[in-house]
Structures are given as structure tokens and as C-alpha cells.
Write a protein that holds these residues in place. Structure first.
Motif, PDB file in Angstrom:
ATOM      1  N   ASN A  73       0.796  -1.226   0.000  1.00 20.24           N
ATOM      2  CA  ASN A  73       0.000   0.000   0.000  1.00 20.24           C
ATOM      3  C   ASN A  73       0.828   1.275   0.000  1.00 20.24           C
ATOM      4  O   ASN A  73       0.288   2.375   0.104  1.00 20.24           O
ATOM      5  CB  ASN A  73      -0.981  -0.009   1.175  1.00 20.24           C
ATOM      6  CG  ASN A  73      -2.103  -0.999   0.950  1.00 20.24           C
ATOM      7  OD1 ASN A  73      -2.267  -1.528  -0.148  1.00 20.24           O
ATOM      8  ND2 ASN A  73      -2.880  -1.276   1.985  1.00 20.24           N
ATOM      9  N   ALA A  74       2.157   1.153  -0.145  1.00 24.54           N
ATOM     10  CA  ALA A  74       2.978   2.344  -0.389  1.00 24.54           C
ATOM     11  C   ALA A  74       2.531   3.041  -1.665  1.00 24.54           C
ATOM     12  O   ALA A  74       2.736   4.245  -1.826  1.00 24.54           O
ATOM     13  CB  ALA A  74       4.453   1.962  -0.491  1.00 24.54           C
ATOM     14  N   ARG A  75       1.908   2.299  -2.566  1.00 29.29           N
ATOM     15  CA  ARG A  75       1.425   2.863  -3.828  1.00 29.29           C
ATOM     16  C   ARG A  75       0.183   3.720  -3.639  1.00 29.29           C
ATOM     17  O   ARG A  75      -0.203   4.471  -4.534  1.00 29.29           O
ATOM     18  CB  ARG A  75       1.098   1.725  -4.801  1.00 29.29           C
ATOM     19  CG  ARG A  75       2.308   0.910  -5.201  1.00 29.29           C
ATOM     20  CD  ARG A  75       1.937  -0.508  -5.618  1.00 29.29           C
ATOM     21  NE  ARG A  75       3.120  -1.257  -6.006  1.00 29.29           N
ATOM     22  CZ  ARG A  75       3.983  -1.803  -5.142  1.00 29.29           C
ATOM     23  NH1 ARG A  75       3.769  -1.697  -3.840  1.00 29.29           N
ATOM     24  NH2 ARG A  75       5.039  -2.449  -5.572  1.00 29.29           N
ATOM     25  N   PHE A  76      -0.452   3.572  -2.487  1.00 29.13           N
ATOM     26  CA  PHE A  76      -1.727   4.228  -2.228  1.00 29.13           C
ATOM     27  C   PHE A  76      -1.579   5.228  -1.080  1.00 29.13           C
ATOM     28  O   PHE A  76      -0.514   5.369  -0.492  1.00 29.13           O
ATOM     29  CB  PHE A  76      -2.791   3.178  -1.902  1.00 29.13           C
ATOM     30  CG  PHE A  76      -3.032   2.193  -3.008  1.00 29.13           C
ATOM     31  CD1 PHE A  76      -3.979   2.442  -3.986  1.00 29.13           C
ATOM     32  CD2 PHE A  76      -2.298   1.013  -3.082  1.00 29.13           C
ATOM     33  CE1 PHE A  76      -4.199   1.543  -5.014  1.00 29.13           C
ATOM     34  CE2 PHE A  76      -2.508   0.099  -4.105  1.00 29.13           C
ATOM     35  CZ  PHE A  76      -3.464   0.366  -5.077  1.00 29.13           C
ATOM     36  N   ASN A  77      -2.660   5.908  -0.743  1.00 36.52           N
ATOM     37  CA  ASN A  77      -2.628   6.896   0.329  1.00 36.52           C
ATOM     38  C   ASN A  77      -2.651   6.230   1.706  1.00 36.52           C
ATOM     39  O   ASN A  77      -3.127   5.107   1.862  1.00 36.52           O
ATOM     40  CB  ASN A  77      -3.820   7.847   0.208  1.00 36.52           C
ATOM     41  CG  ASN A  77      -3.679   8.787  -0.971  1.00 36.52           C
ATOM     42  OD1 ASN A  77      -2.578   8.997  -1.488  1.00 36.52           O
ATOM     43  ND2 ASN A  77      -4.792   9.370  -1.403  1.00 36.52           N
ATOM     44  N   GLY A  78      -2.146   6.954   2.702  1.00 37.60           N
ATOM     45  CA  GLY A  78      -2.227   6.495   4.078  1.00 37.60           C
ATOM     46  C   GLY A  78      -1.092   5.605   4.521  1.00 37.60           C
ATOM     47  O   GLY A  78      -1.090   5.126   5.648  1.00 37.60           O
ATOM     48  N   SER A  79      -0.096   5.369   3.667  1.00 38.55           N
ATOM     49  CA  SER A  79       1.016   4.496   4.025  1.00 38.55           C
ATOM     50  C   SER A  79       2.147   5.301   4.658  1.00 38.55           C
ATOM     51  O   SER A  79       2.369   6.466   4.317  1.00 38.55           O
ATOM     52  CB  SER A  79       1.545   3.779   2.780  1.00 38.55           C
ATOM     53  OG  SER A  79       2.739   3.075   3.065  1.00 38.55           O
ATOM     54  N   SER A  80       2.883   4.672   5.575  1.00 38.13           N
ATOM     55  CA  SER A  80       4.060   5.321   6.155  1.00 38.13           C
ATOM     56  C   SER A  80       5.243   5.281   5.195  1.00 38.13           C
ATOM     57  O   SER A  80       6.217   6.016   5.376  1.00 38.13           O
ATOM     58  CB  SER A  80       4.438   4.639   7.474  1.00 38.13           C
ATOM     59  OG  SER A  80       4.764   3.272   7.259  1.00 38.13           O
ATOM     60  N   HIS A  81       5.182   4.415   4.183  1.00 34.63           N
ATOM     61  CA  HIS A  81       6.226   4.374   3.158  1.00 34.63           C
ATOM     62  C   HIS A  81       5.990   5.486   2.139  1.00 34.63           C
ATOM     63  O   HIS A  81       4.846   5.854   1.864  1.00 34.63           O
ATOM     64  CB  HIS A  81       6.217   3.023   2.439  1.00 34.63           C
ATOM     65  CG  HIS A  81       6.668   1.881   3.287  1.00 34.63           C
ATOM     66  ND1 HIS A  81       7.986   1.648   3.598  1.00 34.63           N
ATOM     67  CD2 HIS A  81       5.958   0.891   3.893  1.00 34.63           C
ATOM     68  CE1 HIS A  81       8.084   0.567   4.353  1.00 34.63           C
ATOM     69  NE2 HIS A  81       6.872   0.092   4.552  1.00 34.63           N
TER      70      HIS A  81
END
Length: 285
Positions: A73-81
């Protein structure tokens, strides 16, 4: 799997409680960082993870639900990455998955946008791994864009093609087969699609910096293993026979206990169509 399978949705990584892809395996491979859940998370999150798989890959057994969710989910919103895709929209599933998830009654909330009534986290039937490319593109466009009419250039388009169109990227298409990036020549049988500009859905905007590989941030490499004939189970090293596909990540990975990954087939990976042939596959099927 050849290019005629383009547009078909697949369950690339099974969730907890699903029938396993192979005994002890849920669909994750050891990465260039080495074994372990933390390394899987880092490799899934990276724009250019290290390592090369050559003609063999090593399976990484276990569900690793939270680590897979955080990395993918780094590709999406809300990730710490860091490093988002330029369009973080979730897309509808093929009918086979929509039917099974609506009847299962045990989905979870995940961590992101729904946009189209599909949170990217509901559980699918344990026996469903493939769709048929029959997603509702017209309904999706009507629900997520000011214009009710799907552009003619996107008639019977794949999710990947709609994604590219929404971010204003030029691509060549033949049905659901896609060539991107394009070259100066349009391949025989293909039509060039050139959007007038970006037209992101309301839930498609990124909350962070976009990755250096742009639109390809949501394209992953998948190794196709012969799980039965090669007796794939637990941790082991297995031949790929040169079989890889590129897949478009259609939605966020859900949180535990599922952390399923859904992807849409773009086509086979070859030395001709990719500089990354054999490089950094992280998911098996």
C-alpha cells in the motif's frame, strides 16, 4: 499466460483462511533483501527493490498479512512508506470476485479509499482465483467522473487502460491488450489513445510525492510457478521456466487477516517488452 489474457483479474496473494496456492504458501517470494517478513515489506514498498531472480525463485511461506499490507500500500494513500502512484484509485473487481466477496460477509476495512463501493479489503471466496475481465467500466466511470458517458476511446477497456487515461498518459490498445510506454510506431492491430489531459477521480489524488516510475508504480512482476508438477510447498527454490507476467494492482491490499492482493493481467514479461525481465518479482501464482 499470453497477451490474450490481458484484462483478466487474478487473486495474486491469498488471505488467511483462503485455500492456499500451495501447501504453506500464500503467494510471496523471498526478495533481494533476504528472507523474512520485514524484507518482504521493504521490497514490496520500494520503487526499485534489489536483487534478480534469474531462472529460479525462492518461496517465502506464511501469510505476513500486516507486512504485505504496509508494503504493497505504499502505492496508495495512508502508508508510512513514501512514493505514491499518480492515481491511487481502487477499481471494481471482476464479477466472480464481486459475487464471492458480497456473499462472504467477513471483509475488513483496510486503510484507504473506496471510490466505487470496493474498499480493497473484502474477503473473496476461497475457491475463486480468476475473473474473466468483465468489470463494470461504464458504471465505474459514471460513479467517479463528472461525465456520465465513458469516453469512446475506453469502450470495453481494461482497468489499466482506464488508469492510464485518467492520468493523461498516451498508450496503444488492442481490446484489453496494452502497450505502454509507447514508441513512435503503433503496433499492427493497435489504436493509439491520447487523452486531452489528466482526469483523476475524486479518490484518485495522491497524498504524497509520486514515485519516479510514474504510472508504472502500480505494475508488479509476477512469477508463474508450476505448483503441482514441481511440488511447491513451504520454503523452497523452484524453476520459473522463464514465465513471468506484468500485472496492474487494481486495489489496496486489505489488512489482517486477509491482506489479499488483486491484480489485472497486462501481459507476459519478455526481454523485448521490459528492461526488468527477471528482475524483482515479489509475488507468485
Amino acid at each position: 499466460m499470453d497477451s490474450d489474457n490481458a484484462g483478466i483479474q487474478m487473486l495474486l496473494k491469498a488471505g488467511q483462511g483462503n485455500s492456499q496456492l500451495a501447501p504453506g504458501n500464500f503467494g510471496v517470494l523471498e526478495t533481494g533483501y533476504g528472507p523474512g517478513a520485514n524484507n518482504v515489506e521493504q521490497a514490496l514498498a520500494d520503487v526499485e527493490p534489489p536483487g534478480c531472480s534469474s531462472n529460479e525463485v525462492t518461496t517465502e511461506p506464511g501469510n505476513m498479512a500486516r507486512k504485505v499490507e504496509w508494503g504493497m500500500n505504499a502505492r496508495f494513500n495512508g502508508s508510512s512508506h513514501p512514493w505514491r502512484a499518480p492515481n491511487v484509485q481502487n477499481y471494481p473487481r471482476d464479477t466472480a470476485f464481486e459475487t464471492s466477496s458480497s456473499s462472504s460477509g467477513n471483509g475488513n476495512s483496510g486503510n484507504g479509499n473506496s471510490g466505487n463501493g470496493n474498499s480493497g479489503s473484502s474477503s473473496a471466496d476461497s475457491d475463486v482465483y480468476y475473473g474473466s475481465g468483465d468489470w463494470d467500466s461504464e458504471g465505474y466511470w459514471r460513479d467517479n467522473h463528472d461525465s456520465d458517458q465513458l469516453p469512446n476511446a475506453l469502450d470495453d477497456a481494461s482497468r489499466y487502460q482506464v488508469y492510464l487515461y485518467e492520468i493523461g498518459e498516451t498508450f496503444d490498445r488492442d481490446g484489453m491488450k496494452t502497450v505502454y510506454p509507447v514508441s513512435s510506431e503503433v503496433p499492427d492491430g493497435y489504436t493509439r489513445v491520447t487523452p486531452s489531459g489528466a482526469d483523476l477521480p475524486a479518490d484518485g489524488s495522491s497524498d504524497g510525492s509520486v514515485a519516479s516510475n510514474g504510472a508504472l508504480r502500480r505494475v508488479i512482476t509476477v512469477a508463474i510457478l508450476q505448483c503441482v508438477s514441481d511440488n511447491v510447498r513451504g520454503r523452497g527454490t523452484y524453476p520459473t521456466y522463464g514465465k513471468y507476467i506484468n500485472a496492474f494492482v487494481t486495489e489496496e491490499a486489505g489488512g489482517p487477516p486477509n491482506s489479499q492482493i488483486y491484480g489485472e493481467i497486462i501481459g507476459p514479461l519478455t526481454p523485448i517488452n521490459s528492461d526488468n525481465y527477471y528482475a524483482n518479482p515479489s509475488i507468485i501464482k
